[in-house]
Each structure stands twice: as C-alpha cells, then as structure tokens.
Design an enzyme around this catalytic site. Structure first.
Site, PDB file in Angstrom:
ATOM      1  CD  GLU A 312     -66.597 -37.639  -7.125  1.00  0.00           C
ATOM      2  OE1 GLU A 312     -67.387 -37.222  -7.509  1.00  0.00           O
ATOM      3  OE2 GLU A 312     -66.289 -35.992  -7.065  1.00  0.00           O
ATOM      4  CG  ASP A 354     -28.759 -51.316 -31.925  1.00  0.00           C
ATOM      5  OD1 ASP A 354     -28.796 -50.710 -32.907  1.00  0.00           O
ATOM      6  OD2 ASP A 354     -27.614 -51.821 -31.084  1.00  0.00           O
ATOM      7  CG  ASP A 626     -30.732 -56.171 -26.378  1.00  0.00           C
ATOM      8  OD1 ASP A 626     -29.638 -54.640 -26.428  1.00  0.00           O
ATOM      9  OD2 ASP A 626     -30.677 -56.867 -27.061  1.00  0.00           O
TER      10      ASP A 626
END
Length: 897
Positions: A312, A354, A626
């Site tokens: 729980e 990139d 970006d």
C-alpha cells in the site's frame, strides 16, 4: 493528437468567431478585442485575464490538495481498517450490554487510519510542491508587447488582446489572428498531423467556400503551431481552454505525460497482485472457515490477509523516489519536466544525439570562404552574408558564424545599404538549402539576385553552371567531380563545407518558390570548424562504461562526422546515410541500426524512424536535441532530453532539460535515474516476496492451528509498521555495480523472485509456529493447547499471536537488509543510516507494543523478554539461509534487484 475537422465538442459559436476574425480586416479584429497594435497595458491584461481566464489547459490530473487528501485515505489499507472499525463498533459497543461497551478497538483502528492517511498526504503535498518548484526553473516564454515595449513572459501569462511577435523556433501560445507576416512558414503537425510547413500570410483571407477548413485559414494561427521560418505579429483572440486546441483536446493536451515503461511495469505489478489476491484470499477464507467453524472471523481475517498482500505504500514511495531524484538531479544541472521519465532515463541503454553542440564546442567558426579554385574571396563571404543576414528563419550556428566573420572583414553597413531583401525561400530538411532574393540598389538598380546556400550534393543537384576566375562555365560531370573532390578534402580535414550559388533576375516579385532554385551558378565554398569539446571523449567513455551506447544522428555529411567521431573515441568503421536506409526491408533496417553508431545526412523523419527501430529491437532510447528538426525524434524517444537554450518546440517536447549542454551532466543524471529505479524496484520486489511469504505462512498455519494464526487487527498493525519503515527506502544507497548498467522494467522475473525468497521466510515462520505451539506456549501456560481450559486456551492464543507478531515483524524488517544487495548484510553491504534507523526502529516499536497499554486491546499476551533471544537466533539463521538462496538465484539471473 490530430484535429482534422470540427467535432461535436467544437460549438458553432466558436467556429463562427474564428470565421468572422479570419474574414475581417486587421483594424476590425483589434476593435473587436479592444486591443491595439502597440499591445495591452499591464492593467488591461489583468482585466482580460479575470474575464477570459488563464492561458492553461486544465487537466483531470491536477495536483490539488483535496485530491491528495482523498487519495491518502482511500486506499485498500484504510478502507479495510474502516470496515473492521465499523464491525468492531457493532460487536464491541452497539450490540453489547451497557457495562461492557468498549470503544478502544475502534479508536485504535481510527488512529491507524489517521496515521497512514496523514503520512501519505504530507508526503504527496511535499512532492507536489517540490515538482512545482523544479518546473519553475524551466519555462517556455513568448515575445509580447506589453506596456508599449517588448517583453519575454511565460506563455501562461498571455491574455486575450495581447500582441505577440513570432520568430522561427517559437511555439504559438494561443489562438491568434496575424496582423503582419514576413515569409512566415509554420508546422501544425500537433494539430493536423501534416509535417510539411505551410506559409501563413496576414493579408490573405480564407477562400470562399472553405469555411469549414478552419485549420487551414491563412491568417489564423492556433495554439501548438510551430514557427519554422520567417516572422510575424499577431493578436490573441482565445486562450487556454477557449483555444481550438483546448476545446478539442481538453484532457489529452500536448503536455500529457507519455506512457513510459515504468507505467507499464506498475500496471503489470497491479495485475499480478490482483491475480494473487483473487486466488489466496478465498483460500484463506475457506481454510479458516472449515477448520475453525467461525465464518465471520474467517471473512474478516481473509480481508486483512488480502490487504497484507498489497504494497500500500507503493504510490508514496514511487512519488518520493521520483521527487528525491528530481531534486538531486536539479543540483547537478538537470531539470526533470515529466517525473515518470526518470525511470526511463535510468534504464536507457542507447542515447541518440546530434553532433553539433553536444560532442562539439557549440561554437562554429568560419575558417575559409573560398571560390572554386580554393582562393580566399571576399565576394563569396559577401554572398554568404546576404543569405544569412536576410533570412528570417532560425539562425543556426553557421549563420551566426558567417555574420560574425563578415562583420570582421567587410563593411556590412555598405552591404545593407546596397541590397534590399525582396523575398526568401525557407530552409527545409528535404531540400537542405535556403535562398534569399535581394535587390541591388546601387550598381545595377533593379537587378534581383537569388542567393542560395546549402549542402554540397544538394547544391550541385540544382546548379548547371560554375563561376571560375570571373567566367561562367557549364557544370560538366568532370567539373562536378573536381568540385566534390575539393569538398571531400576539406571534410577530411574536419571542416564542414556548404556551397554558395546564385541566379540573376529570377521569377517576378511575389512569385518566388522552390522551383526557382534551378539553373544556379555555383561560385564558392564556406568551410566551418566545429571542434570537439575537451570533455566529450571522457564523457563518452564513462557512458560506455555505464552500458550506454551513443549514436550520432546528424544532418551533416559523412566525412566531417567521421572525423569528429574519431576525435571523441567513437567507432566509425560503419557509417550509414539517410539514403542507405531507403528501400530496405524491416529485418535489414533492424540490423543496420544495431551495427552502426553514426548516421549522417538524415532528415527529421529519418531520425524518428531510427529511434522507432531501436525501440522495436527492445532498447530503451534517449534522444538529445535542441532544434526544430529534433522535435519529432524527441517525441518518439522513450526519454527526450533538451537544453535550456533550445527552441521552444524542443523544450516543450523534452522530458528532461539540461542547464548545461554537456554529456558529463547527462551521465550524472543517468546514474541518479538508475538509483531512483533501483530503490523503487527494491520496495516492489522485497515487499512482494515478504508479503507472499507471510501469506504462505498464514495458509499453512490456518490449515493446522485450531485458532487464527494472528488477529486481523494485529495483521494490519504489522503491515502498517512494515510499510512505514519502507518509507525510508527512497533514501537508500545503490551499489556502484548496480549503477554501472542500465536496467529495464520487467515484471516477468517477479514471480520467480517471490517463489525463491517468499518460502525462505515461510520456513522460519513455520519453525516459529512449531516452537510457539509445541514448546514455548505450553511451557508458559502449563500444558498443550488441547489439555487447557478455555481461559488458559485464550492465554495460549494471545501468547502465540504475540510471538509470531514479533518474529514476523523482525524478519520482514531484516529482509530489506538481506535482499537490497547480493552481498551479506551488515558485513559485505550496509544500508543507508536512515534505512537502518527506520527498520530497527519499527522492529523495536513492534516488540514493545505487547508490553504496553495497547497489549490487551490488540489481543497480545505477556511474552517473557527471553523470547527475544529466540527471535535473534531465528534472524541469524534466516539471514544465512537467504544469503545461500541468493547465491543459487544469481546462478541463473544477472541481477538481484
């Protein structure tokens, strides 16, 4: 989500407003909105916000304190306690004589409900506040005219009537009517699924008969649209839920959290628990009903057993883990926007990125501006400057380098005086070119010049002539080869090369298009240097050591990318381009993305496809980007990473934002993510196996004991003490061995883990049953259970319950130390001080309860203190056996947690 046509949720009144605004003049729209082209005042903006509401889309998941309070008290644990308290109210108070009425048991249960609920509530509120504080560190802003001047404000502060400036890379923050535009190209893929940019023109109105195509109105921009290139000025006419996006995507907005592997894992755990509960709880009920004959108590006990099987505290522990991880990551320069992405961050085994700015210094320098004979030529730099300066798209590092170099070497004021911009053809990732059209107002008045720059292959493809030593010559195949050989030589030197071409007097003004990029005259090279970061090689080595494969996905060419890859220590033996991936069968593509770590000349679609292929191969993939072209790939990745300086669309798509564009920061964040993942899995695995062992013990005891092995209330107190001590797990440490490898979410191994370690604890529970039933209790009470009178039997039962309660609590607390790490607890490995304090503290409190004023109310007997030595001996044997079982378990499994 794609909004293709008006739906029933979009009222005719709303569409009528959009239609009216699209078909009226600029001044009419401003008058309708009581606005001015000079923007609103702060006072008027506040009035408009009060009238039209905030610029936010409400979510059903809003973290209100009222919701937290409800979630804290509506849990299986608290609901069962309330049921038992109600039953106790009837049996101990309402249906008993006046002199025997007793509310103590009811009060104890309500106190337990209060403690459990308040603990969860406080933790969730703290977590929510921490999340809000972190998210305030990163925001998407918009350029707004307020009080007569340009200001950058958060998009949530935009109101109806605000005038907003738009530039490449911006996300449209609300529904707007364009007041002016210049070569404004937009992508509305989040609205209509179309990836190709379309031009929006402020002075153009919808075509007659196209009223229902409201998404295509040329002078209307909707929230969620991305500006690809150009500039514009617009006035807001709808915000928040009144925007078209807000009305049609009320609860599925673009801010929605993606369904991560973590979410799937939690759902699978829930399914497993439901199946186990559905099998075990009825069995416990039937066994106790048949053997004891008291079906009411059997039912109550089976309900308490079902609750004992439920972890729980899982929601609280998961939330605490995520928030603690987020705060720790923020201190290291990493901001978590979407909390559950931390799990994917830690389990990622592939990072796609990139090249520019991540592996390189994010500072491109124009090294050479050559004519086709490789001679420095100021005219080439001048043409490059005209193209970069006058384009209105997102000025990237190359444009900035050209402008900076021209500022140092040329009289740019004279250039701007001599040339006026007429038009432009924006860059896109399929052409890989961009053009501007300028008018020469000095030497040859009225002459129009189209200046194009782009990637070498794409420029040669649209050129038919070359300019060499002032002569215009045909571009023959031999000359093409010579030009490309020079490009390749410069690429091999680590220089990134783009080419320049021009055409005099192209199409008439106002009709320029991509078709005009033909029959161009190639004239020169612009060569750039973007050196690798000094930290890149070390950071990549650390990521590799941590089990993360870095793959470069770039639009740049092979030679430059290969050079950079070599310099930072990547394997460059295999390099694939976007063209290499075309036309391949799925099984071929699946193999290609595995064997290659450098992909070049990729379009945004290529990047997205590679990520999806890697995911299909079973990897957890992160993508770091970006730019505008990175947004689709970021949305496809399991976890998307951007930087605080990125364009709006990239920040909006990101799950995690780095305050510093550095792979070292990323590597630190990955390890924190793994720690969060480990501590969450630690709770799930340990608690499920521990609870499973308890349930096995209960079933065995229920089959042979002439009484319930533990009272329902005692079982719930045991569960509460153990669950509370587990709240310390998010603050536990993880070993370096654990942090050095990515771990993916999987519940397939949970049953095996439970069947190994659950019965291990049951062995000692059954040993305790035997000692209590046949040795300890008969010795203390004065005979075997069957030989005793009812009063003595009651004392026997109370002592038995006390003994098993203490032993069970301590074994549950010790299992945390035994299973948190493969090594021997307290000798080979140590839990964090907070975990040690919490587990031993819960054990001590549970041991003292039978000796306190609560003993009679909870049904405990007076167990002698010497029983602690029996428990200690059992714990030592239990830890030793668990260590042996771990050894055998790890023979066939790589990981324990």
């Amino acid at each position: 989500m794609m909004l293709r046509k008006p739906s029933e949720t979009t009222s005719n009144k709303d569409l009528a407003l959009v239609k009216a605004i699209a078909n009226e003049g600029r001044s009419e729209t401003l008058a309708r909105l009581h606005a001015s082209s000079n923007g609103l005042s702060t006072r008027q903006a506040e009035k408009n916000r009060a009238e039209y509401g905030a610029n936010t889309i409400a979510s059903n998941k809003h973290n209100s304190k009222l919701r937290f309070l409800a979630e804290a008290f509506i849990t299986p644990f608290t609901l069962v306690l309330l049921v038992l308290a109600t039953l106790s109210l009837f049996t101990d108070y309402i249906f008993v004589p006046a002199g025997e009425k007793d509310l103590t048991t009811v009060a104890i249960m309500l106190i337990m409900v209060f403690i459990s609920g308040i603990t969860s509530f406080i933790q969730n509120v703290r977590s929510s506040n921490a999340v809000d504080s972190l998210l305030k560190m990163v925001s998407v802003t918009t350029d707004i005219i307020r009080d007569g001047k340009d200001q950058e404000i958060d998009t949530s502060e935009v109101v109806v009537g605000d005038v907003i400036r738009l530039a490449a890379g911006d996300m449209v923050p609300a529904d707007m009517r364009l007041l002016s535009s210049k070569d404004l190209f937009c992508s509305s893929s989040s609205l209509n699924g179309e990836s190709n940019p379309v031009e929006k023109i402020a002075t153009k109105k919808p075509k007659i008969g196209a009223d229902r195509d409201y998404l295509d109105y040329p002078n209307i921009l909707y929230e969620g649209t991305t500006i690809v290139s150009g500039s514009g000025l617009g006035v807001v006419f709808a915000t928040g839920e009144r925007t078209m996006f807000g009305k049609l995507a009320h609860d599925i907005s673009h801010h929605d959290v993606k369904n991560t592997a973590f979410d799937v894992g939690i759902k699978n755990v829930s399914k497993l628990l439901i199946i186990m509960t559905a099998i075990i709880a009825p069995l416990v009920f039937i066994i106790n009903g048949l053997t004891k004959g008291d079906w009411v108590n059997a039912l109550i006990f089976s309900i308490a057993t079902a609750v004992g099987l439920t972890p729980e505290m899982l929601p609280v522990i998961v939330t605490t883990n995520l928030v603690k991880g987020s705060i720790e990551m923020s201190k290291k320069g990493t901001i978590v926007k979407k909390m559950n992405s931390i799990q994917n961050f830690g389990s990622a085994d592939i990072l796609c990125t990139d090249k520019t700015g991540t592996l390189t210094q994010d500072k491109v320098v124009l090294e050479r501006h050559y004519d086709l004979n490789l001679h420095e030529n100021s005219t080439i730099l001048e043409l490059g400057y005209l193209n970069s300066y006058y384009q209105t798209g997102m000025k990237n590092l190359i444009d900035k380098a050209i402008i900076e170099a021209a500022g140092d070497e040329l009289d740019i004021n004279e250039i701007q005086r001599d040339y006026n911009k007429i038009d432009e053809i924006p860059f896109d990732f399929s052409r890989r070119r961009m053009s501007v059209v300028v008018e020469n107002s000095d030497r040859e008045h009225g002459e129009h010049l189209l200046v194009t720059k782009g990637a070498s292959e794409e420029m040669i493809a649209v050129s038919t002539k070359i300019e060499v030593d002032g002569q215009i010559l045909p571009l023959t195949p031999e000359r093409k080869q010579k030009v490309m050989a020079k490009v390749n030589d410069m690429n091999d030197d680590g220089l990134r090369v783009i080419m320049l071409a021009y055409k005099r007097n192209p199409a008439p003004v106002g009709e320029f298009s991509v078709k005009d990029e033909s029959d161009l005259i190639l004239c020169g090279f612009l060569a750039f240097l973007d050196p690798p970061k000094e930290s890149a090689k070390d950071a990549l080595a650390r990521l590799k050591k941590d089990g993360i494969t870095v793959k470069i996905l770039t639009g740049d060419n092979e030679a430059v990318t290969r050079t950079v890859g070599l310099q930072v220590g990547l394997n460059v033996d295999t390099v694939y381009s976007g063209a290499d991936l075309e036309g391949k069968k799925p099984e071929e593509l699946a193999k290609m993305v595995e064997e290659c770590n450098i992909f070049v000349k990729l379009s945004p679609e290529d990047k997205t496809n590679i990520i999806n292929l890697l995911k299909q191969n079973g990897h957890t993939v992160g993508y770091m980007g970006d730019g505008i072209n990175d947004a689709p790939a970021m949305k496809a990745a399991d976890v998307s990473i951007s930087v605080d300086t990125a364009v709006d669309i990239a920040k909006e798509s990101a799950d995690i934002i780095l305050l510093h564009k550095d792979l070292n920061v990323l590597e630190t964040g990955v390890r924190i993510g793994r720690k969060v993942f480990g501590n969450t899995m630690k709770y799930i695995k340990i608690t499920l196996s521990s609870n499973f062992g308890n349930i096995l013990s209960i079933m065995v005891a229920s089959s042979f004991l002439p009484f319930l092995p533990m009272l329902p209330l005692q079982l719930l107190v045991l569960d509460l003490l153990y669950g509370t001590s587990c709240l310390s797990l998010p603050f536990d440490d993880m070993s370096n061995e654990f942090l050095s490898e990515p771990r993916s979410w999987s519940t397939k191994k949970l049953p095996k883990f439970m069947f190994y370690f659950g019965p291990t604890s049951s062995i000692f529970d059954i040993l305790t049953f035997g000692l209590l039933f046949f040795v300890i209790c008969p010795h203390l009470v004065g005979g075997s259970y069957q030989s005793l009178n009812p009063a003595q039997q009651a004392a026997f039962i109370a002592l038995f319950h006390t003994g098993w309660f203490i032993e069970s609590l301590w074994t549950q607390e010790m299992v945390i130390h035994a299973l948190r790490d493969p090594r021997l607890p307290f000798i080979g490995q140590h839990a964090a001080p907070g975990v040690t304090l919490a587990t031993f503290g819960a054990g001590v409190i549970g041991t003292l309860i039978p000796f306190s004023f609560l003993a009679n109310k909870l049904g405990f007997g007076k167990m002698p203190v010497s029983f602690i030595w029996v428990v200690l001996a059992i714990l030592v044997l239990y830890i030793l056996l668990t260590t042996i079982v771990k050894h055998f378990y790890l023979k066939n499994e790589k990981f324990l947690i």
